[in-house]
Design an enzyme around this catalytic site. Structure first.
Site, mmCIF file in Angstrom:
data_model
loop_
_atom_site.group_PDB
_atom_site.id
_atom_site.type_symbol
_atom_site.label_atom_id
_atom_site.label_comp_id
_atom_site.label_asym_id
_atom_site.label_seq_id
_atom_site.Cartn_x
_atom_site.Cartn_y
_atom_site.Cartn_z
ATOM 1 C CG ASP A 43 -56.662 3.272 23.507
ATOM 2 O OD1 ASP A 43 -55.594 2.987 23.832
ATOM 3 O OD2 ASP A 43 -57.294 2.987 22.165
ATOM 4 C CB SER A 44 -53.768 0.611 28.082
ATOM 5 O OG SER A 44 -53.220 2.129 28.390
ATOM 6 C CG ASP A 82 -54.189 5.894 23.050
ATOM 7 O OD1 ASP A 82 -53.426 6.503 22.667
ATOM 8 O OD2 ASP A 82 -54.051 5.156 23.417
ATOM 9 C CE LYS A 111 -50.326 6.470 22.498
ATOM 10 N NZ LYS A 111 -51.080 5.218 21.658
ATOM 11 C CD GLU A 113 -53.544 1.723 18.525
ATOM 12 O OE1 GLU A 113 -54.077 1.093 17.911
ATOM 13 O OE2 GLU A 113 -53.591 2.064 20.170
ATOM 14 C CD GLU A 180 -47.730 -1.490 22.825
ATOM 15 O OE1 GLU A 180 -48.588 -0.804 22.096
ATOM 16 O OE2 GLU A 180 -48.453 -2.416 23.589
HETATM 17 O O1 KIV Z 1 -53.572 3.703 25.650
HETATM 18 C C1 KIV Z 1 -51.880 2.950 25.903
HETATM 19 O O2 KIV Z 1 -51.953 3.517 26.582
HETATM 20 C C2 KIV Z 1 -50.636 2.803 24.879
HETATM 21 C C3 KIV Z 1 -49.114 3.102 25.592
HETATM 22 C C4 KIV Z 1 -49.446 1.272 25.615
HETATM 23 C C5 KIV Z 1 -48.290 3.944 24.260
HETATM 24 O O3 KIV Z 1 -50.943 3.365 24.241
#
Ligand code: KIV
Length: 263
Positions: A43-44, A82, A111, A113, A180
């Site tokens: 989600d970056s 994500d 994934k 968090e 992280e």
């Molecule tokens: O959103 C993302 O790119 C991430 C990575 C930094 C692990 O969660």
């Protein structure tokens, strides 16, 4: 055994896992050709692709859209998506339905968090046989609660808290953990203690694998990259120079030339 299981077996062989983010088809094709172990649709993308300030500003529609493009390019590489903040953190969010949408698309796992009800979410997904990766330490979706973008786990109390989160995520059934922005010693301790692999970003060299945001390591993002990023290319400068040449040639009439012209 699926692709992701075989990637995670690398831990038992002492081999490092290489993960990178991608958000579109052409870059997924290149990561696939390069043979990375896992592509993460992070989600970056909110920051590095859409120019937004927070990863919480993207939702399921955006994440599915980009996952679809990445899956088209990643012919041989497992893709992990994500879960965006809205998909599982607010009370009443349909975490299971949203996770299923990624798996139905072809993603190998999702994934999530760490947050206060994280274990309930992971438990529900694991019970539905959805492969899940956890993410602890600096968790950008709840960064305000962590005091901003800074190294986590520096005090004894905070380190113990992160160790506890990591242990409980393993116990609940996560297949791997992203660590992280934590001190190297803490990442080493977690990596040694857990059976599942740790994939570090700003967590030092002892993790079982590494992940970076692709646009940071390619120099394709105009904002300052964090200390833990190593820039392997300067694609931003290459694009700028190509576009300037094109502009100059359009202006001078040099482009299009005979080779680019039909008679
Ligand atoms: O959103 C993302 O790119 C991430 C990575 C930094 C692990 O969660």
């Amino acid at each position: 055994m699926n692709d992701l299981d075989s990637v995670f077996l690398k831990k038992s062989r002492g081999e490092k896992i290489c993960m990178l983010t991608a958000y579109d088809y052409p870059l997924a094709v290149l990561l696939d050709q390069a043979g990375v172990d896992i592509i993460l649709v992070g989600d970056s993308l909110a920051n590095v692709v859409l120019g937004l300030d927070s990863t919480t500003q993207v939702g399921m529609d955006v994440m599915l859209h980009h996952s679809r493009a990445v899956l088209k390019g990643a012919k041989n590489t497992p893709v992990v998506a994500d879960m965006p903040f809205d998909a599982y953190q607010p009370a009443g969010a349909d975490a299971l339905g949203n996770a299923r949408s990624f798996i139905d698309l072809g993603c190998a796992a999702v994934k999530v968090e760490w947050f206060d009800r994280c274990l309930d979410v992971v438990d529900a997904l694991v019970a539905a046989r959805i492969p899940v990766l956890g993410h602890v330490g600096l968790t950008p979706q709840t960064v305000e609660q962590l005091g901003g973008f800074k190294v986590q786990g520096r005090s004894q109390a905070s380190a113990e808290e992160i160790v506890g989160q990591a242990r409980s995520l393993e116990r609940t059934g996560c297949l791997a953990l992203v660590l992280e922005c934590v001190p190297e010693g803490l990442a080493q301790r977690i990596t040694q203690e857990l059976k599942i692999p740790t994939i570090g970003i700003g967590a030092g060299k002892y993790c079982d694998g590494q992940v970076l945001v692709l646009h940071d390591m390619l120099g394709l993002y105009d904002r300052k990259a964090p200390k833990f990023v190593k820039q392997y290319a300067d694609i931003g400068s290459a694009v700028l120079s190509a576009v300037k040449s094109y502009k100059q040639e359009v202006g001078s009439g040099e482009f299009p030339g005979p080779q680019q012209t039909f008679q």
